[in-house]
Motif scaffolding. Structure first.
Motif, short mmCIF file in Angstrom:
data_model
loop_
_atom_site.label_atom_id
_atom_site.label_comp_id
_atom_site.label_asym_id
_atom_site.label_seq_id
_atom_site.Cartn_x
_atom_site.Cartn_y
_atom_site.Cartn_z
N ILE A 28 0.84 -1.20 0.00
CA ILE A 28 0.00 0.00 0.00
C ILE A 28 0.88 1.25 0.00
N GLN A 29 0.31 2.35 -0.47
CA GLN A 29 0.97 3.66 -0.39
C GLN A 29 0.40 4.41 0.80
N TYR A 30 1.25 4.64 1.79
CA TYR A 30 0.83 5.31 3.03
C TYR A 30 1.07 6.81 2.90
N PRO A 31 0.10 7.65 3.29
CA PRO A 31 0.25 9.10 3.12
C PRO A 31 1.28 9.74 4.04
N VAL A 32 2.03 10.66 3.47
CA VAL A 32 3.06 11.43 4.19
C VAL A 32 2.96 12.88 3.73
N TYR A 33 3.23 13.81 4.63
CA TYR A 33 3.32 15.23 4.27
C TYR A 33 4.77 15.68 4.36
N CYS A 34 5.22 16.41 3.33
CA CYS A 34 6.48 17.14 3.42
C CYS A 34 6.11 18.60 3.64
N ILE A 130 -1.60 10.86 8.28
CA ILE A 130 -2.87 10.59 8.97
C ILE A 130 -2.87 11.19 10.36
N THR A 131 -1.84 10.87 11.16
CA THR A 131 -1.80 11.36 12.54
C THR A 131 -1.14 12.73 12.65
N LEU A 132 -0.42 13.14 11.59
CA LEU A 132 0.35 14.40 11.56
C LEU A 132 1.50 14.40 12.56
N GLN A 133 1.87 13.21 13.07
CA GLN A 133 3.02 13.12 13.97
C GLN A 133 4.31 13.19 13.16
N PRO A 134 5.35 13.86 13.68
CA PRO A 134 6.64 13.90 12.99
C PRO A 134 7.20 12.50 12.79
N LEU A 135 7.82 12.26 11.64
CA LEU A 135 8.42 10.97 11.33
C LEU A 135 9.87 10.93 11.80
N ASP A 172 -3.26 5.16 -0.72
CA ASP A 172 -4.34 4.20 -0.44
C ASP A 172 -5.16 4.58 0.77
N ILE A 173 -4.75 5.65 1.44
CA ILE A 173 -5.52 6.23 2.54
C ILE A 173 -5.51 7.74 2.32
N VAL A 174 -6.63 8.39 2.55
CA VAL A 174 -6.73 9.83 2.30
C VAL A 174 -5.90 10.60 3.32
N HIS A 175 -5.15 11.59 2.83
CA HIS A 175 -4.38 12.46 3.72
C HIS A 175 -5.33 13.24 4.63
N THR A 176 -4.91 13.43 5.88
CA THR A 176 -5.66 14.29 6.80
C THR A 176 -5.44 15.75 6.40
N PRO A 177 -6.51 16.53 6.22
CA PRO A 177 -6.32 17.95 5.83
C PRO A 177 -5.43 18.67 6.84
N PRO A 178 -4.32 19.27 6.39
CA PRO A 178 -3.39 19.90 7.32
C PRO A 178 -3.87 21.28 7.77
N ASP A 179 -3.69 21.55 9.03
CA ASP A 179 -3.98 22.87 9.59
C ASP A 179 -2.66 23.41 10.15
N LYS A 180 -2.30 24.63 9.75
CA LYS A 180 -1.00 25.18 10.11
C LYS A 180 -0.75 25.13 11.61
N SER A 262 0.43 1.34 14.62
CA SER A 262 -0.78 1.60 15.41
C SER A 262 -1.93 2.08 14.55
N THR A 263 -1.63 2.83 13.49
CA THR A 263 -2.67 3.33 12.59
C THR A 263 -3.24 2.22 11.72
N LEU A 264 -2.39 1.28 11.30
CA LEU A 264 -2.81 0.26 10.33
C LEU A 264 -3.21 -1.07 10.95
N LYS A 265 -2.85 -1.31 12.20
CA LYS A 265 -2.99 -2.63 12.80
C LYS A 265 -4.37 -3.24 12.60
N GLU A 266 -5.41 -2.51 12.93
CA GLU A 266 -6.77 -3.05 12.82
C GLU A 266 -7.25 -3.07 11.37
N LYS A 267 -6.88 -2.06 10.62
CA LYS A 267 -7.36 -1.94 9.24
C LYS A 267 -6.90 -3.10 8.37
N ILE A 268 -5.66 -3.54 8.55
CA ILE A 268 -5.11 -4.56 7.66
C ILE A 268 -5.58 -5.97 8.00
N GLN A 269 -6.25 -6.14 9.12
CA GLN A 269 -6.67 -7.48 9.52
C GLN A 269 -7.70 -8.08 8.57
#
Length: 453
Positions: A28-34, A130-135, A172-180, A262-269
Motif C-alpha cells: 500500500i501507499q501510506y500518506p506522508v506530508y512534506c 494521517i496522525t500528523l506526527q513527525p516521522l 491508499d488512505i486519504v491524507h488528513t487535511p493539514p492545519d498550520k 498503530s494506525t494500520l494494525k486493525e485496518k489490515i486485519q
C-alpha cells in the motif's frame, strides 16, 4: 512499485523457523506530508565560527573586500560573498558607507556574546499523513528518496516504441487535511531532547511560513499462518540489514516502520487476496491473463476476514494456476482452495505437460512457488502457491533431481558413473532427465550412446 530491497526469501525462512508459513505480501501507499517551512532556530551551525571571523574583519575595517577576507582566511571570494549575504539576511550585518558593519543584534551575538545566534532558513519536515506526527530522522535521509511525490512523473516506452508518462502517486488512505496551527503544535510537541531522533533542529525557535507537498511511502503487509491463526503485519520493503547492528533480519524489517503500525494494525486485519478475470477485448482473440488483486478498495465492507486471506473461486484459481504459474491440464481435485491455503498436488501428466519442467521441479523441491506482481496498483506484491505430490513418478523425479544437483558436475561428464552410484535410476534415466528438465545432460547422454565417436 518501488525498487524494494526486501530479501523475501530470508523473511520467508524466518517465518518458517518460527513455525509459520508465509502466504503472500500486500503493498500500500501510506500518506506522508512534506512540510516546507521558513524557520528560526538557534542550533549551532558548522559555519558559525567562519561567520564570526568574517564579522571580526568587518568590525575592525568595514571596507575590507570579500577577496581580501577570502585570501586571509584561505577561502574563495565567492564563499565569503555567500556568507556575507547570509549574515545580511539574518540581520547581523548591515551595509554602511564604507562597507559593512555589525548591527545591534550582530554585536550582541558576536562581540558582547550575550545572545545566541538565530538562523533564519528554509527547512522541510516530514509528518505522518494521517496522525500528523513527525516521522523519525531516517525519513530525512535514507527513506527520503523512497517517498513518492504528488508531482512525480515517470516516463516509459511501450512495446510499440511509444513514450508515455505515468504518475506513481496513489495514496491508499486519504491524507488528513493539514492545519498550520495543528502542524506547528505537533512539531513543537516533540521534547527538545528527542528532536534529533525526529529530524527536528534541537534549537528550533519559530516556524513561520509553511506550505506542503503530499507524498506517499510504500509499505508491505505480510500474511503468515501459524497454529494460532493468521498474522497480518506491516514490514519494511526497503530495509537494509547490517550484521554490525546485532539484530535479526526480522527485527530489521520492523525497525523503522513501527511508527505506522498503530494506525494500520486493525485496518489490515481484513485484507484478502482476490482474483479478477479481465473481459475479452473486442479487438483481441486471446483471453487476458487473470489479475491477482486485493480487497483494499472495499475494505470497509469486510468485517470478519481476520482469519481469512484468500477469496478465490475454484474456477478462477484454476485459471491463475494455468496462466500465471503455467501448469497445464490441472485436475480440479488436485487443488486445495481454502480461506488460508492455496495448494496443488502435482502428478506425472501435469509435470510432463509443463513448458518449463526445470523450474517446476525446482519448485517441487522447495515445495512452493511465488508470483511477483510488477505493478502494485492492485495492492499486491507477491503471492505463494504451495506444492505437494502423491504421485510415485513425481516423487522419484524429485529424488533424482536432488541427487543430480549434488552430483551434477560429475553427472554431466560421466552419466555411467552416476547410474552405477544410484542404480535405482538406471532403467529410466533418460525419462527422468526429460521430466526434470535437464536437457543439457540428456543431450550429452544421447551423443555418447547414439553418435559415433
Amino acid at each position: 512499485m518501488g525498487l524494494f530491497s526486501l530479501d523475501f526469501e530470508r523473511f520467508y525462512q524466518h517465518i518458517r523457523e518460527t513455525g509459520g508459513q508465509l502466504k503472500g505480501i500486500f503493498c500500500i501507499q501510506y500518506p506522508v506530508y512534506c512540510i516546507h517551512a521558513t524557520i528560526s532556530d538557534i542550533t549551532p551551525d558548522a559555519l558559525d565560527n567562519i561567520d564570526r571571523v568574517i564579522c571580526d574583519f568587518y568590525s575592525r575595517k568595514p571596507d575590507f573586500t570579500t577577496f581580501q577576507i577570502g585570501s586571509l582566511i584561505g577561502t574563495s571570494k565567492m564563499f565569503v560573498e555567500l556568507r556575507t549575504q547570509v549574515l545580511l539576511r539574518d540581520g547581523l550585518l548591515e551595509k554602511s558607507d564604507g562597507g559593512y558593519q555589525l548591527t545591534i543584534e550582530g554585536r550582541a551575538v558576536f562581540h558582547d556574546k550575550v545572545r545566541e545566534r538565530q538562523h533564519n532558513r528554509s527547512y522541510d519536515f516530514y509528518l505522518d499523513g494521517i496522525t500528523l506526527q513527525p516521522l523519525p530522522k531516517v525519513f530525512y535521509t535514507f527513506y527520503r528518496s523512497k517517498l513518492i511525490s504528488e508531482y512525480d512523473v515517470r516516463f516509459f516506452t511501450t512495446s510499440t516504441g511509444e513514450t508515455r508518462t505515468s504518475k506513481p502517486f496513489g495514496p491508499d488512505i486519504v491524507h488528513t487535511p493539514p492545519d498550520k496551527s495543528a502542524l506547528i503544535e505537533k512539531i513543537f510537541g516533540v521534547l527538545a531532547e528527542e528532536r534529533e531522533q525526529y529530524g527536528i533542529p534541537s534549537g528550533l525557535v519559530t516556524i513561520d511560513d509553511t506550505s506542503f507537498t503530499k507524498q506517499t511511502f510504500q509499505l508491505l503487509i505480510a500474511v503468515s499462518s501459524f497454529e494460532t491463526g493468521l498474522v497480518k503485519e506491516v514490514i519494511d520493503g526497503f530495509a537494509a540489514h547490517s550484521l554490525s547492528e546485532g539484530i535479526s533480519y526480522y527485527e530489521t524489517v520492523k525497525k523503522h516502520i513501527k511508527v505506522f503500525e498503530s494506525t494500520l494494525k486493525e485496518k489490515i486485519q481484513n485484507l484478502e487476496f482476490k482474483i479478477t478475470i479481465p473481459r475479452l477485448r473486442e479487438d483481441s482473440q486471446r483471453q487476458p491473463k487473470p489479475i491477482i488483486t486485493s480487497n483494499w478498495g472495499e475494505l470497509d465492507c469486510y468485517r470478519d476476514s481476520r482469519n481469512r486471506c484468500f477469496s478465490f473461486s475454484s474456477e478462477d484459481l484454476l485459471k491463475v494456476i494455468e496462466e500465471i504459474f503455467e501448469i497445464k491440464n490441472v485436475a480440479p481435485e488436485s487443488v486445495v482452495n481454502e480461506e488460508t491455503t492455496i495448494e496443488i498436488s502435482l502428478n506425472k501428466q501435469m509435470l510432463m505437460n509443463s513448458s518449463d519442467r526445470h523450474r517446476l521441479v525446482e519448485s517441487l523441491i522447495r515445495e512452493r512457488d511465488y508470483y511477483y506482481v510488477a505493478n502494485a496498483e492492485k495492492n499486491v506484491f507477491l503471492i505463494y502457491l504451495y506444492y505437494k505430490t502423491e504421485d510415485d513418478f513425481v516423487r522419484k523425479v524429485i529424488q533424482f533431481k536432488s541427487l543430480l544437483k549434488k552430483e551434477k558436475r560429475t553427472a554431466i561428464l560421466n552419466y555411467k558413473w552416476f547410474t552405477k552410484l544410484h542404480p535405482e535410476f538406471a532403467g529410466d534415466y533418460r525419462e527422468l532427465l526429460a521430466a526434470a528438465g535437464e536437457l543439457e545432460i540428456l543431450e550429452k547422454v544421447d551423443i555418447e550412446n547414439y553418435m559415433a565417436n
